[in-house]
Motif scaffolding. Structure first.
Motif, PDB file in Angstrom:
ATOM      1  N   PHE A   1       0.834  -1.198   0.000  1.00  0.00           N
ATOM      2  CA  PHE A   1       0.000   0.000   0.000  1.00  0.00           C
ATOM      3  C   PHE A   1       0.869   1.248   0.000  1.00  0.00           C
ATOM      4  N   GLN A   2       0.330   2.292  -0.623  1.00  0.00           N
ATOM      5  CA  GLN A   2       1.013   3.577  -0.685  1.00  0.00           C
ATOM      6  C   GLN A   2       0.309   4.573   0.238  1.00  0.00           C
ATOM      7  N   SER A   3       0.912   5.704   0.417  1.00  0.00           N
ATOM      8  CA  SER A   3       0.248   6.775   1.145  1.00  0.00           C
ATOM      9  C   SER A   3      -0.787   7.422   0.235  1.00  0.00           C
ATOM     10  N   GLY A   4      -1.607   8.288   0.801  1.00  0.00           N
ATOM     11  CA  GLY A   4      -2.623   8.954   0.007  1.00  0.00           C
ATOM     12  C   GLY A   4      -3.898   8.142  -0.064  1.00  0.00           C
ATOM     13  N   LEU A   5      -4.637   8.307  -1.166  1.00  0.00           N
ATOM     14  CA  LEU A   5      -5.943   7.681  -1.325  1.00  0.00           C
ATOM     15  C   LEU A   5      -5.813   6.398  -2.146  1.00  0.00           C
ATOM     16  N   CYS A   6      -6.149   5.275  -1.511  1.00  0.00           N
ATOM     17  CA  CYS A   6      -6.135   3.972  -2.188  1.00  0.00           C
ATOM     18  C   CYS A   6      -7.576   3.520  -2.339  1.00  0.00           C
ATOM     19  N   VAL A   7      -8.023   3.317  -3.582  1.00  0.00           N
ATOM     20  CA  VAL A   7      -9.398   2.891  -3.817  1.00  0.00           C
ATOM     21  C   VAL A   7      -9.421   1.409  -4.146  1.00  0.00           C
ATOM     22  N   LEU A   8     -10.433   0.730  -3.627  1.00  0.00           N
ATOM     23  CA  LEU A   8     -10.632  -0.695  -3.888  1.00  0.00           C
ATOM     24  C   LEU A   8     -11.965  -0.852  -4.591  1.00  0.00           C
ATOM     25  N   THR A   9     -11.945  -1.404  -5.795  1.00  0.00           N
ATOM     26  CA  THR A   9     -13.161  -1.567  -6.580  1.00  0.00           C
ATOM     27  C   THR A   9     -13.290  -3.012  -7.018  1.00  0.00           C
ATOM     28  N   GLY A  10     -14.439  -3.333  -7.550  1.00  0.00           N
ATOM     29  CA  GLY A  10     -14.721  -4.679  -8.039  1.00  0.00           C
ATOM     30  C   GLY A  10     -16.211  -4.902  -8.074  1.00  0.00           C
ATOM     31  N   GLU A  11     -16.609  -5.916  -8.806  1.00  0.00           N
ATOM     32  CA  GLU A  11     -18.033  -6.202  -8.907  1.00  0.00           C
ATOM     33  C   GLU A  11     -18.577  -6.660  -7.556  1.00  0.00           C
ATOM     34  N   THR A  12     -19.875  -6.497  -7.384  1.00  0.00           N
ATOM     35  CA  THR A  12     -20.515  -6.937  -6.158  1.00  0.00           C
ATOM     36  C   THR A  12     -20.278  -8.431  -5.953  1.00  0.00           C
TER      37      THR A  12
ATOM     38  N   LEU B   1      -8.838  14.874   2.223  1.00  0.00           N
ATOM     39  CA  LEU B   1      -8.517  14.271   3.514  1.00  0.00           C
ATOM     40  C   LEU B   1      -7.262  13.415   3.437  1.00  0.00           C
ATOM     41  N   SER B   2      -7.024  12.790   2.298  1.00  0.00           N
ATOM     42  CA  SER B   2      -5.885  11.876   2.164  1.00  0.00           C
ATOM     43  C   SER B   2      -4.543  12.599   2.081  1.00  0.00           C
ATOM     44  N   ARG B   3      -4.564  13.937   1.953  1.00  0.00           N
ATOM     45  CA  ARG B   3      -3.292  14.660   1.870  1.00  0.00           C
ATOM     46  C   ARG B   3      -2.501  14.568   3.165  1.00  0.00           C
ATOM     47  N   GLY B   4      -3.208  14.390   4.276  1.00  0.00           N
ATOM     48  CA  GLY B   4      -2.497  14.320   5.549  1.00  0.00           C
ATOM     49  C   GLY B   4      -2.461  12.943   6.149  1.00  0.00           C
ATOM     50  N   THR B   5      -3.017  11.927   5.445  1.00  0.00           N
ATOM     51  CA  THR B   5      -3.057  10.591   6.008  1.00  0.00           C
ATOM     52  C   THR B   5      -3.243   9.581   4.890  1.00  0.00           C
ATOM     53  N   GLN B   6      -3.359   8.321   5.253  1.00  0.00           N
ATOM     54  CA  GLN B   6      -3.598   7.259   4.278  1.00  0.00           C
ATOM     55  C   GLN B   6      -5.058   6.848   4.360  1.00  0.00           C
ATOM     56  N   LEU B   7      -5.735   6.845   3.211  1.00  0.00           N
ATOM     57  CA  LEU B   7      -7.131   6.442   3.141  1.00  0.00           C
ATOM     58  C   LEU B   7      -7.278   5.214   2.258  1.00  0.00           C
ATOM     59  N   LEU B   8      -7.999   4.221   2.771  1.00  0.00           N
ATOM     60  CA  LEU B   8      -8.398   3.068   1.960  1.00  0.00           C
ATOM     61  C   LEU B   8      -9.914   3.140   1.822  1.00  0.00           C
ATOM     62  N   VAL B   9     -10.407   3.175   0.584  1.00  0.00           N
ATOM     63  CA  VAL B   9     -11.827   3.386   0.343  1.00  0.00           C
ATOM     64  C   VAL B   9     -12.360   2.282  -0.551  1.00  0.00           C
ATOM     65  N   VAL B  10     -13.342   1.532  -0.034  1.00  0.00           N
ATOM     66  CA  VAL B  10     -14.083   0.574  -0.849  1.00  0.00           C
ATOM     67  C   VAL B  10     -15.214   1.344  -1.513  1.00  0.00           C
ATOM     68  N   THR B  11     -15.250   1.335  -2.848  1.00  0.00           N
ATOM     69  CA  THR B  11     -16.188   2.208  -3.548  1.00  0.00           C
ATOM     70  C   THR B  11     -16.789   1.539  -4.781  1.00  0.00           C
ATOM     71  N   HIS B  12     -17.995   1.953  -5.090  1.00  0.00           N
ATOM     72  CA  HIS B  12     -18.654   1.580  -6.346  1.00  0.00           C
ATOM     73  C   HIS B  12     -18.816   2.794  -7.243  1.00  0.00           C
ATOM     74  N   SER B  13     -18.260   3.919  -6.811  1.00  0.00           N
ATOM     75  CA  SER B  13     -18.455   5.160  -7.541  1.00  0.00           C
ATOM     76  C   SER B  13     -17.251   5.451  -8.446  1.00  0.00           C
TER      77      SER B  13
END
Length: 554
Positions: A20-31, A480-492
């Motif tokens: 994983f990297q710093s910043g915003l990490c998005v996790l996507t995939g089919e339902t 928000l991810s500029r100051g921390t690490q975010l992991l986001v599960v998203t469908h968007s």
């Protein structure tokens, strides 16, 4: 920050290693692709309940290992680890591992040292914030709201903590003095009797030993009085040894000149007379020292027995009776003057309580001001997140006196009203899953740069929204991810396009076994995945073009 996650035999995941990297990490995939499995595996590492249902079918155990950056050496996490015997070398990663067996039971490790699930939860709470509709920690837990408000307002609670410590110490001293005075007062009659007894006795240091030695000497003298008198009779008197020796010496003096042997005999007899005189003096000295006075012996024995009897009664050595007298006299004096000491301690307790009130009230005023600023900040975030009909407030209420503490006298809780005219209530009581996630995002953005875990996870924060709202969510997550690490599960797709790192979770089936895998997407693959998210299973050129526009706009 979370740097790596290794998963073995968790549900549909056979083997998976992610960086994983710093910043915003998005996790996507089919339902149904297995995004929740990834979070379940991470949850295991962070101390969630170890359920044997997580073990992949046919495997003996499931293993999840997470690697984090080493915590600051002077921070609370390092202190917690040190308290539990876990050392983290500077620059070395912090490794959390959890093993769940198929037949039940689990084991946890921190840097390969055994760790309880409780310790994993405590450590995990300082490493990762998980925000979702089923999460009962972080922003949803009212216990942490006061600290969040203080951090937002930049409020220092040190003065209140110091005042509280002084007040509690003064109150404890007063309680102890009152208890001591009450106990002493109950014993006042006894103390007066004992002190009077010791005053009358007037024991002297070393008196017992002196009496015992003198008594023993007189007792020995009593035993040998007859022998001493017989010896004196043999040595002294007209028929005593000394008189006869003197007579013999006078006779020898008259004839000593007649023969050398007689002169020698006279010389020897003179020496004998000298030794006999010394013997008589020694016997007289001993007789004087061992003189037996029945009255004095009786007086000494009476005094000695009295000292020892009083010492036994008070369970001290006879030589300690003087110290006991001083101690009990002091206790008696304390009773007589105790009211003055209690009055002084009461004044101290009242003064320190007043100082605590002053510091705590000033902190309360500052909290109310900070609460107004936080409410305004959150209000500004609600409309873009399609929560314009909702209201947010930071509710402050006074704690009962028994709950006042080093952080003041306020209870703080974040509350919302989702519809006009509806009453305010805690976040978890009235917000739906999607609304709750967006409220949390609005709060986190408003509280940005005010502390918190280095890694945050948002699980499907964009559920049920799209278009401009999804774009607003993506923009705020990126901010928000500029100051921390975010992991986001998203469908968007609007959120996915904002990611600094994009992980695609997918299932594959070889006809026998279904497995979940994760791929890190490059720019081209990201555009294709975002296009899929826009158009569904059949990806159109328009969707691909829109995906590229979203990536370029991010």
């Amino acid at each position: 920050m979370l740097t790596a996650l290794s998963i073995r035999d968790v549900v549909l995941i056979e083997a998976l290693d992610l960086d994983f990297q710093s910043g915003l990490c998005v996790l996507t995939g089919e339902t149904g692709a297995g995004k929740s499995i990834l979070l379940d595996a991470l949850g295991l590492v962070l101390g969630a309940r170890g359920d044997s249902a997580l073990v992949r079918h046919g495997a003996a155990q499931a293993v999840a290992t997470a690697s984090f950056d080493a915590p600051p050496a002077d921070g609370p996490l390092a202190a917690l680890l040190a308290e539990n015997g876990v050392d983290v070398a500077p620059g070395e990663p912090l490794l959390l591992r959890r093993i769940v067996k198929a037949d039940g039971g689990s084991r946890g490790f921190i840097n390969d040292l055994p760790a309880s699930a409780t310790l994993l939860r405590d450590v995990g709470a300082r490493l990762v914030e998980i925000h979702g509709q089923h999460d009962d920690r972080g922003l949803l837990n009212p216990r942490g709201h006061r600290a969040l408000l203080d951090a937002f307002g930049g409020l220092d609670t040190g003065a209140v903590a110091a005042a509280h410590a002084s007040w509690r110490a003064a109150h404890a001293a007063l309680d102890a003095a009152r208890e001591a005075l009450d106990n002493a007062a109950r014993d006042q009659d006894w103390l007066e009797h004992v002190v009077a007894e010791l005053v009358a006795l007037a024991p002297e240091p070393g008196e017992e030993d002196a009496l015992a030695v003198r008594r023993a000497a007189m007792q020995r003298g009593e035993k040998i009085t007859g022998d001493m008198q017989a010896i004196a009779n043999l040595l002294e008197g007209s028929d005593g040894a000394l008189a006869r020796l003197r007579q013999a010496a006078r006779a020898l003096e008259r004839i000593a000149g007649d023969h050398p042997a007689l002169a020698s005999a006279l010389s020897s007899l003179d020496r004998a007379l000298g030794e006999a005189a010394l013997a008589q003096e020694s016997v007289d000295a001993a007789a004087e020292a061992l003189a037996f006075d029945p009255a004095q012996l009786e007086a000494d024995e009476t005094r000695l027995f009295e000292l020892r009897a009083v010492a036994r009664k008070h369970r001290v050595a006879p030589d300690a009776l003087g110290d006991l007298h001083v101690e009990l006299a002091a206790r008696l004096a304390a009773i007589e003057s105790g009211g003055e000491g209690i009055a002084r301690l009461e004044r101290d307790a009242a003064a320190t309580l007043a100082a605590y009130h002053q510091a705590a009230d000033a902190l309360s005023a500052a909290r109310h001001a900070a609460a107004r600023r936080l409410d305004d900040a959150v209000k500004g975030e609600l409309a873009p997140l399609k929560l314009d009909a909702a209201r947010f407030r930071t509710a402050l209420s006074a704690l009962p006196a028994e709950h006042w503490g080093p952080r003041g006298k306020d209870r703080v809780e974040f509350e919302i009203s989702t519809n006009p005219g509806a009453p305010f209530a805690p976040l978890t009581k009235i917000a739906s899953g999607g609304e709750l996630s967006r409220f949390i995002l609005a709060l986190k953005v408003s509280l940005a740069e005010r502390g918190g875990a280095a890694t945050m996870i948002f699980d499907e924060i964009d559920r049920g929204v799209g278009g401009a709202v999804a774009s607003a969510i993506g923009e705020r997550l990126a901010r928000l991810s500029r100051g921390t690490q975010l992991l986001v599960v998203t469908h968007s797709p609007q959120v996915a396009a904002r990611g600094d790192q994009h992980l695609l979770i997918a299932k594959r089936n070889d006809g026998l076994v279904t497995r979940t895998g994760v791929n890190t997407l490059d720019k081209g693959a990201r555009a294709e995945e975002i296009a899929r998210m826009l158009s569904g299973a059949h990806i159109t050129q328009e969707a691909r073009a829109q995906a590229l526009r979203l990536l370029e706009a991010a």
